[in-house]
Motif scaffolding. Structure first.
Motif, PDB file in Angstrom:
ATOM      1  N   LYS A  40       4.105  10.370 -12.114  1.00  0.00           N
ATOM      2  CA  LYS A  40       4.488  11.423 -12.893  1.00  0.00           C
ATOM      3  C   LYS A  40       6.011  11.672 -12.714  1.00  0.00           C
ATOM      4  CE  LYS A  40       2.180  14.567 -13.885  1.00  0.00           C
ATOM      5  NZ  LYS A  40       1.583  15.135 -15.068  1.00  0.00           N
ATOM      6  N   ASP A  41       6.661  10.797 -12.240  1.00  0.00           N
ATOM      7  CA  ASP A  41       8.275  10.776 -12.297  1.00  0.00           C
ATOM      8  C   ASP A  41       8.389  10.028 -13.551  1.00  0.00           C
ATOM      9  OD1 ASP A  41      10.960  10.722 -11.727  1.00  0.00           O
ATOM     10  OD2 ASP A  41      10.659   9.084 -10.070  1.00  0.00           O
ATOM     11  N   THR A  42       9.256  10.500 -14.488  1.00  0.00           N
ATOM     12  CA  THR A  42       9.778  10.096 -15.614  1.00  0.00           C
ATOM     13  C   THR A  42      11.243  10.109 -15.930  1.00  0.00           C
ATOM     14  OG1 THR A  42       9.721  12.252 -16.871  1.00  0.00           O
ATOM     15  CG2 THR A  42       7.434  10.954 -16.918  1.00  0.00           C
ATOM     16  N   GLU A  43      11.544   9.110 -16.749  1.00  0.00           N
ATOM     17  CA  GLU A  43      13.141   9.037 -17.256  1.00  0.00           C
ATOM     18  C   GLU A  43      13.301  10.539 -18.067  1.00  0.00           C
ATOM     19  OE1 GLU A  43      15.899   5.716 -18.494  1.00  0.00           O
ATOM     20  OE2 GLU A  43      14.778   6.378 -20.320  1.00  0.00           O
TER      21      GLU A  43
ATOM     22  N   VAL B 200       0.717  -1.089  -0.070  1.00  0.00           N
ATOM     23  CA  VAL B 200       0.032  -0.106  -0.103  1.00  0.00           C
ATOM     24  C   VAL B 200       0.732   1.217   0.112  1.00  0.00           C
ATOM     25  CG1 VAL B 200      -1.610   1.360   1.284  1.00  0.00           C
ATOM     26  CG2 VAL B 200      -2.086  -1.245   0.948  1.00  0.00           C
ATOM     27  N   ASP B 201       1.906   1.153   0.579  1.00  0.00           N
ATOM     28  CA  ASP B 201       2.955   2.392   0.665  1.00  0.00           C
ATOM     29  C   ASP B 201       3.494   2.664  -0.714  1.00  0.00           C
ATOM     30  OD1 ASP B 201       2.555   2.591   3.479  1.00  0.00           O
ATOM     31  OD2 ASP B 201       4.322   1.514   4.003  1.00  0.00           O
ATOM     32  N   ASP B 202       3.470   1.844  -1.422  1.00  0.00           N
ATOM     33  CA  ASP B 202       3.778   1.857  -2.958  1.00  0.00           C
ATOM     34  C   ASP B 202       3.026   2.807  -3.689  1.00  0.00           C
ATOM     35  OD1 ASP B 202       6.320   0.617  -2.760  1.00  0.00           O
ATOM     36  OD2 ASP B 202       5.171  -1.317  -3.189  1.00  0.00           O
ATOM     37  N   LEU B 203       1.893   2.932  -3.106  1.00  0.00           N
ATOM     38  CA  LEU B 203       0.678   3.767  -4.116  1.00  0.00           C
ATOM     39  C   LEU B 203       0.670   4.993  -3.458  1.00  0.00           C
ATOM     40  CD1 LEU B 203      -2.359   1.209  -3.891  1.00  0.00           C
ATOM     41  CD2 LEU B 203      -0.372   1.161  -5.599  1.00  0.00           C
ATOM     42  N   HIS B 204       0.341   6.101  -4.442  1.00  0.00           N
ATOM     43  CA  HIS B 204       0.294   7.426  -4.244  1.00  0.00           C
ATOM     44  C   HIS B 204      -0.734   7.916  -3.427  1.00  0.00           C
ATOM     45  CE1 HIS B 204       1.040  11.628  -4.565  1.00  0.00           C
ATOM     46  NE2 HIS B 204       2.009  11.489  -5.331  1.00  0.00           N
ATOM     47  N   LEU B 205      -0.670   8.416  -2.358  1.00  0.00           N
ATOM     48  CA  LEU B 205      -1.894   8.820  -1.424  1.00  0.00           C
ATOM     49  C   LEU B 205      -2.831  10.000  -1.930  1.00  0.00           C
ATOM     50  CD1 LEU B 205      -0.551   8.432   2.174  1.00  0.00           C
ATOM     51  CD2 LEU B 205      -1.980   6.890   1.016  1.00  0.00           C
ATOM     52  N   ASN B 206      -2.162  10.757  -2.759  1.00  0.00           N
ATOM     53  CA  ASN B 206      -2.595  12.112  -3.090  1.00  0.00           C
ATOM     54  C   ASN B 206      -3.369  11.880  -4.563  1.00  0.00           C
ATOM     55  OD1 ASN B 206      -1.838  13.533  -0.837  1.00  0.00           O
ATOM     56  ND2 ASN B 206      -0.060  14.090  -1.590  1.00  0.00           N
ATOM     57  N   HIS B 207      -3.204  10.956  -5.092  1.00  0.00           N
ATOM     58  CA  HIS B 207      -3.957  10.607  -6.332  1.00  0.00           C
ATOM     59  C   HIS B 207      -4.825   9.537  -6.294  1.00  0.00           C
ATOM     60  CE1 HIS B 207      -1.255  13.531  -8.204  1.00  0.00           C
ATOM     61  NE2 HIS B 207      -0.320  12.650  -8.377  1.00  0.00           N
TER      62      HIS B 207
ATOM     63  N   ASN C 134       3.905   6.085  -6.339  1.00  0.00           N
ATOM     64  CA  ASN C 134       4.968   7.218  -5.981  1.00  0.00           C
ATOM     65  C   ASN C 134       6.136   7.233  -6.730  1.00  0.00           C
ATOM     66  OD1 ASN C 134       3.742   8.014  -3.684  1.00  0.00           O
ATOM     67  ND2 ASN C 134       4.222   5.815  -2.406  1.00  0.00           N
ATOM     68  N   GLU C 135       6.843   6.201  -7.216  1.00  0.00           N
ATOM     69  CA  GLU C 135       8.270   6.309  -7.789  1.00  0.00           C
ATOM     70  C   GLU C 135       8.400   5.728  -9.200  1.00  0.00           C
ATOM     71  OE1 GLU C 135      10.910   4.889  -4.827  1.00  0.00           O
ATOM     72  OE2 GLU C 135      10.595   6.770  -3.244  1.00  0.00           O
ATOM     73  N   LEU C 136       9.170   6.169  -9.771  1.00  0.00           N
ATOM     74  CA  LEU C 136       9.580   5.487 -11.164  1.00  0.00           C
ATOM     75  C   LEU C 136      10.049   3.834 -11.133  1.00  0.00           C
ATOM     76  CD1 LEU C 136       9.473   5.455 -14.300  1.00  0.00           C
ATOM     77  CD2 LEU C 136      11.548   6.753 -14.249  1.00  0.00           C
ATOM     78  N   ALA C 137      10.924   3.821 -10.288  1.00  0.00           N
ATOM     79  CA  ALA C 137      11.894   2.728  -9.802  1.00  0.00           C
ATOM     80  C   ALA C 137      11.107   1.702  -9.511  1.00  0.00           C
ATOM     81  CB  ALA C 137      12.833   3.046  -8.869  1.00  0.00           C
ATOM     82  N   THR C 138       9.782   1.904  -8.673  1.00  0.00           N
ATOM     83  CA  THR C 138       9.079   0.985  -8.325  1.00  0.00           C
ATOM     84  C   THR C 138       8.238   0.424  -9.529  1.00  0.00           C
ATOM     85  OG1 THR C 138       8.764   1.753  -6.029  1.00  0.00           O
ATOM     86  CG2 THR C 138       7.334   0.276  -6.883  1.00  0.00           C
ATOM     87  N   GLU C 139       7.750   1.381 -10.214  1.00  0.00           N
ATOM     88  CA  GLU C 139       6.798   0.984 -11.356  1.00  0.00           C
ATOM     89  C   GLU C 139       7.478   0.315 -12.400  1.00  0.00           C
ATOM     90  OE1 GLU C 139       4.211   3.421 -14.689  1.00  0.00           O
ATOM     91  OE2 GLU C 139       6.061   4.094 -14.164  1.00  0.00           O
ATOM     92  N   VAL C 140       8.598   0.515 -12.791  1.00  0.00           N
ATOM     93  CA  VAL C 140       9.266   0.014 -13.701  1.00  0.00           C
ATOM     94  C   VAL C 140       9.622  -1.550 -13.478  1.00  0.00           C
ATOM     95  CG1 VAL C 140       9.660   1.876 -14.909  1.00  0.00           C
ATOM     96  CG2 VAL C 140      11.569   0.906 -13.670  1.00  0.00           C
TER      97      VAL C 140
ATOM     98  N   CYS D 177       8.623  14.108 -20.946  1.00  0.00           N
ATOM     99  CA  CYS D 177       7.187  13.635 -21.106  1.00  0.00           C
ATOM    100  C   CYS D 177       6.512  14.015 -19.785  1.00  0.00           C
ATOM    101  CB  CYS D 177       7.538  11.957 -20.890  1.00  0.00           C
ATOM    102  SG  CYS D 177       8.423  11.148 -22.330  1.00  0.00           S
ATOM    103  N   ILE D 178       4.999  13.724 -19.739  1.00  0.00           N
ATOM    104  CA  ILE D 178       4.438  14.223 -18.755  1.00  0.00           C
ATOM    105  C   ILE D 178       4.160  13.263 -17.617  1.00  0.00           C
ATOM    106  CG2 ILE D 178       2.248  13.701 -19.897  1.00  0.00           C
ATOM    107  CD1 ILE D 178       0.948  16.422 -18.620  1.00  0.00           C
ATOM    108  N   ALA D 179       4.044  11.913 -18.046  1.00  0.00           N
ATOM    109  CA  ALA D 179       4.008  10.691 -17.079  1.00  0.00           C
ATOM    110  C   ALA D 179       4.492   9.444 -17.764  1.00  0.00           C
ATOM    111  CB  ALA D 179       2.557  10.607 -16.977  1.00  0.00           C
ATOM    112  N   HIS D 180       4.787   8.483 -16.771  1.00  0.00           N
ATOM    113  CA  HIS D 180       5.076   7.250 -17.250  1.00  0.00           C
ATOM    114  C   HIS D 180       4.152   6.184 -16.975  1.00  0.00           C
ATOM    115  CE1 HIS D 180       8.643   4.267 -18.143  1.00  0.00           C
ATOM    116  NE2 HIS D 180       7.592   3.528 -17.676  1.00  0.00           N
ATOM    117  N   THR D 181       3.947   5.208 -18.026  1.00  0.00           N
ATOM    118  CA  THR D 181       2.752   4.414 -17.406  1.00  0.00           C
ATOM    119  C   THR D 181       3.225   2.889 -17.872  1.00  0.00           C
ATOM    120  OG1 THR D 181       1.898   4.386 -19.804  1.00  0.00           O
ATOM    121  CG2 THR D 181       0.971   6.062 -18.246  1.00  0.00           C
TER     122      THR D 181
END
Length: 292
Positions: free
Chosen positions: A205-208, A149-156, A173-179, A212-216
């Motif tokens: 919203k953290d991108t390489e 749960v801590d990996d999920l962004h609380l404000n979005h 929250n973080e690009l490193a986690t997402e990828v 870019c506006i976001a990473h998905t």
């Protein structure tokens, strides 16, 4: 045995990225394929492409039908980009048109915007969005994605929006986690089917690339594969999500997509007449004949 014009095309390619593969079968006016035949051909492509797109000309309109190896798909954004990009390249009349009307089997009429001369891309109007909403707990979503749960962004917010496919949108929250995550495919498939979800889009919203506006990333186990490396319908739903949550002002932007095991792909988003447009470039890899 019948023969069909056939192309394998990777959509949303940029620089060294591999895009998302689609197989396109172009039917002549005297050729038809039934539902079972289209599914059978798609099953033969399992592991080679994400979807097979069947392109017909009906009543002076381009008509598209989409199949994964599991079932007919309501809408396939990358397949539409791949198929229409190739048609524009091959057809002088289409090359000279700035807007092209197409018809889809499940989502009705859509408009293609030809930007081949400007930047070698095509943009497509996403199907009208449906804001469904989600009451699935963060704990359940995190567990099925292999996250905490801590990996999920609380404000979005977490949301479910249909802009072609029912897309569960999950902020991280973080690009490193997402990828770096790779969920269990069978577990995630059961979760999607039980909750009537077509695909899951995770984003940060953290991108390489700072442009870019976001990473998905998009997971699609319902359709017989874990991850979609570049997605039109999912990023269209994400575009509407960003507008709803004031994360995007509607000006032209680029989304980067993919996990750490690939060069990130590029998906363009734009707005016209209050509708989200998605698009990109494509690369034709195979041009030949399909025997069936």
């Amino acid at each position: 045995m019948n023969t069909y014009k056939y192309k394998k095309i990777d959509a949303f390619t940029s620089k060294n990225s591999l895009g998302n593969p689609a197989a396109c079968i172009y039917l002549d006016t005297d050729q038809t394929l039934g539902d079972n035949e289209m599914l059978d051909i798609a099953k033969q492509h399992k592991g080679f492409v994400s979807e097979v797109i069947y392109c017909e000309h009906k009543e002076d309109s381009i008509f598209l039908t989409y199949y994964s190896s599991e079932c007919e798909v309501d809408f396939c954004g990358h397949g539409t980009i791949a198929c229409i990009y190739s048609l524009i390249k091959d057809t002088l009349d289409l090359w000279n048109q700035s807007e092209i009307e197409i018809q889809t089997n499940k989502k009705g009429k859509l408009t293609v915007y030809n930007r081949m001369l400007e930047n070698d891309t095509v943009l497509i109007s996403a199907p009208e969005p449906k804001y469904i909403g989600s009451d699935i707990s963060r704990e359940v979503i995190a567990d099925n994605l292999g996250l905490t749960v801590d990996d999920l962004h609380l404000n979005h917010s977490i949301d479910l929006i249909d802009a072609g496919l029912r897309t569960l949108i999950v902020p991280l929250n973080e690009l490193a986690t997402e990828v770096s995550i790779f969920p269990d495919e069978q577990k995630l498939q059961s979760f999607c089917i039980q909750n009537e979800i077509d695909i899951i889009l995770i984003f940060t919203k953290d991108t390489e690339n700072p442009e870019c506006i976001a990473h998905t990333r998009v997971f699609a186990p319902k359709f017989g594969y874990l991850e979609d490396p570049a997605t039109g319908s999912g990023n269209s739903a994400f575009g509407y999500y960003m507008l709803k949550n004031k994360l995007w002002d509607g000006n032209d932007c680029i989304i980067e997509q993919g996990g750490e095991n690939r060069v990130f792909n590029s998906i363009y988003l734009s707005m016209k007449d209050n509708k989200v447009l998605f698009g990109g470039s494509a690369t034709i890899r195979i041009d030949g004949t399909y025997y069936y």
